[in-house]
Write a protein that holds these residues in place. Structure first.
Motif, PDB file in Angstrom:
ATOM      1  N   GLN A  86      59.169 -37.851  23.860  1.00  0.00           N
ATOM      2  CA  GLN A  86      58.423 -36.629  24.156  1.00  0.00           C
ATOM      3  C   GLN A  86      57.136 -36.520  23.349  1.00  0.00           C
ATOM      4  O   GLN A  86      56.327 -35.631  23.571  1.00  0.00           O
ATOM      5  N   ASP A 104      54.003 -32.834  20.564  1.00  0.00           N
ATOM      6  CA  ASP A 104      55.364 -32.798  21.079  1.00  0.00           C
ATOM      7  C   ASP A 104      55.342 -32.088  22.423  1.00  0.00           C
ATOM      8  O   ASP A 104      55.152 -30.876  22.496  1.00  0.00           O
ATOM      9  N   THR A 105      55.538 -32.836  23.483  1.00  0.00           N
ATOM     10  CA  THR A 105      55.453 -32.277  24.830  1.00  0.00           C
ATOM     11  C   THR A 105      56.657 -31.415  25.189  1.00  0.00           C
ATOM     12  O   THR A 105      56.633 -30.749  26.220  1.00  0.00           O
ATOM     13  N   GLN A 106      57.680 -31.397  24.352  1.00  0.00           N
ATOM     14  CA  GLN A 106      58.866 -30.586  24.611  1.00  0.00           C
ATOM     15  C   GLN A 106      58.758 -29.179  24.012  1.00  0.00           C
ATOM     16  O   GLN A 106      59.612 -28.349  24.254  1.00  0.00           O
ATOM     17  N   THR A 107      57.735 -28.925  23.225  1.00  0.00           N
ATOM     18  CA  THR A 107      57.568 -27.602  22.627  1.00  0.00           C
ATOM     19  C   THR A 107      56.580 -26.783  23.452  1.00  0.00           C
ATOM     20  O   THR A 107      55.598 -27.320  23.965  1.00  0.00           O
ATOM     21  N   SER A 108      56.834 -25.508  23.548  1.00  0.00           N
ATOM     22  CA  SER A 108      55.976 -24.653  24.374  1.00  0.00           C
ATOM     23  C   SER A 108      54.570 -24.503  23.790  1.00  0.00           C
ATOM     24  O   SER A 108      53.619 -24.248  24.511  1.00  0.00           O
ATOM     25  N   ASN A 109      54.432 -24.673  22.481  1.00  0.00           N
ATOM     26  CA  ASN A 109      53.123 -24.515  21.849  1.00  0.00           C
ATOM     27  C   ASN A 109      52.419 -25.848  21.580  1.00  0.00           C
ATOM     28  O   ASN A 109      51.370 -25.876  20.974  1.00  0.00           O
ATOM     29  N   ALA A 110      53.010 -26.972  22.023  1.00  0.00           N
ATOM     30  CA  ALA A 110      52.435 -28.300  21.797  1.00  0.00           C
ATOM     31  C   ALA A 110      52.264 -28.573  20.303  1.00  0.00           C
ATOM     32  O   ALA A 110      51.151 -28.744  19.794  1.00  0.00           O
ATOM     33  N   ALA A 111      53.395 -28.613  19.589  1.00  0.00           N
ATOM     34  CA  ALA A 111      53.384 -28.848  18.145  1.00  0.00           C
ATOM     35  C   ALA A 111      52.775 -30.211  17.820  1.00  0.00           C
ATOM     36  O   ALA A 111      53.012 -31.199  18.507  1.00  0.00           O
ATOM     37  N   TYR A 160      52.091 -33.477  15.261  1.00  0.00           N
ATOM     38  CA  TYR A 160      52.712 -34.309  14.231  1.00  0.00           C
ATOM     39  C   TYR A 160      51.743 -35.429  13.870  1.00  0.00           C
ATOM     40  O   TYR A 160      50.939 -35.857  14.688  1.00  0.00           O
ATOM     41  N   ASP A 192      55.453 -33.190  10.438  1.00  0.00           N
ATOM     42  CA  ASP A 192      55.150 -31.982  11.199  1.00  0.00           C
ATOM     43  C   ASP A 192      53.961 -31.294  10.531  1.00  0.00           C
ATOM     44  O   ASP A 192      54.027 -30.893   9.371  1.00  0.00           O
ATOM     45  N   ALA A 206      50.329 -25.651  16.220  1.00  0.00           N
ATOM     46  CA  ALA A 206      50.233 -25.987  17.627  1.00  0.00           C
ATOM     47  C   ALA A 206      48.901 -26.709  17.848  1.00  0.00           C
ATOM     48  O   ALA A 206      48.000 -26.647  17.004  1.00  0.00           O
TER      49      ALA A 206
END
Length: 109
Positions: free
Chosen positions: A55, A71-78, A80, A93, A97
């Motif tokens: 992801q 991270d494409t699985q987080t709603s805010n595009a976290a 890393y 991390d 976002a």
């Protein structure tokens, strides 16, 4: 992000927080005939070498050749940072976002 800096360095490119101080050397292009693309990095680091989870999508590279991922699985595009300078590569991390990360970039001082 890609419209503003696809394949180039953003005008504000220095990132620093409590654990990371680096630069965004280049935003990875989605398509290119001559440069490394985000899809190339994804194929190499994620699909071929399994260095990060599927992801995670690379969107930029720093001056040392380490990559920033979203991270494409987080709603805010976290965001890393894949840090290879330490003994063992680690995914850090950033705590922001994608939009916050881009807003946090500063000009070189």
């Amino acid at each position: 992000l890609y419209l503003g800096a696809n394949g180039g360095r953003p005008a504000r490119y220095v990132f620093s927080n409590d654990s990371i101080e680096t630069t965004v050397h280049e935003v990875l292009p989605l398509v290119s005939n001559s440069a490394e693309t985000a899809a190339d990095v994804y194929r190499d680091m994620v699909l071929r070498n399994h260095l990060v989870n599927p992801q995670m999508f690379p969107f930029a590279v720093d001056g040392d050749g380490d990559y920033f991922f979203v991270d494409t699985q987080t709603s805010n595009a976290a965001v890393y940072f894949f840090d290879t300078i330490h003994d063992a590569p680690q995914l850090i991390d950033v705590g922001l976002a994608l939009a916050e990360f881009m807003a946090a970039l500063t000009s070189e001082t």
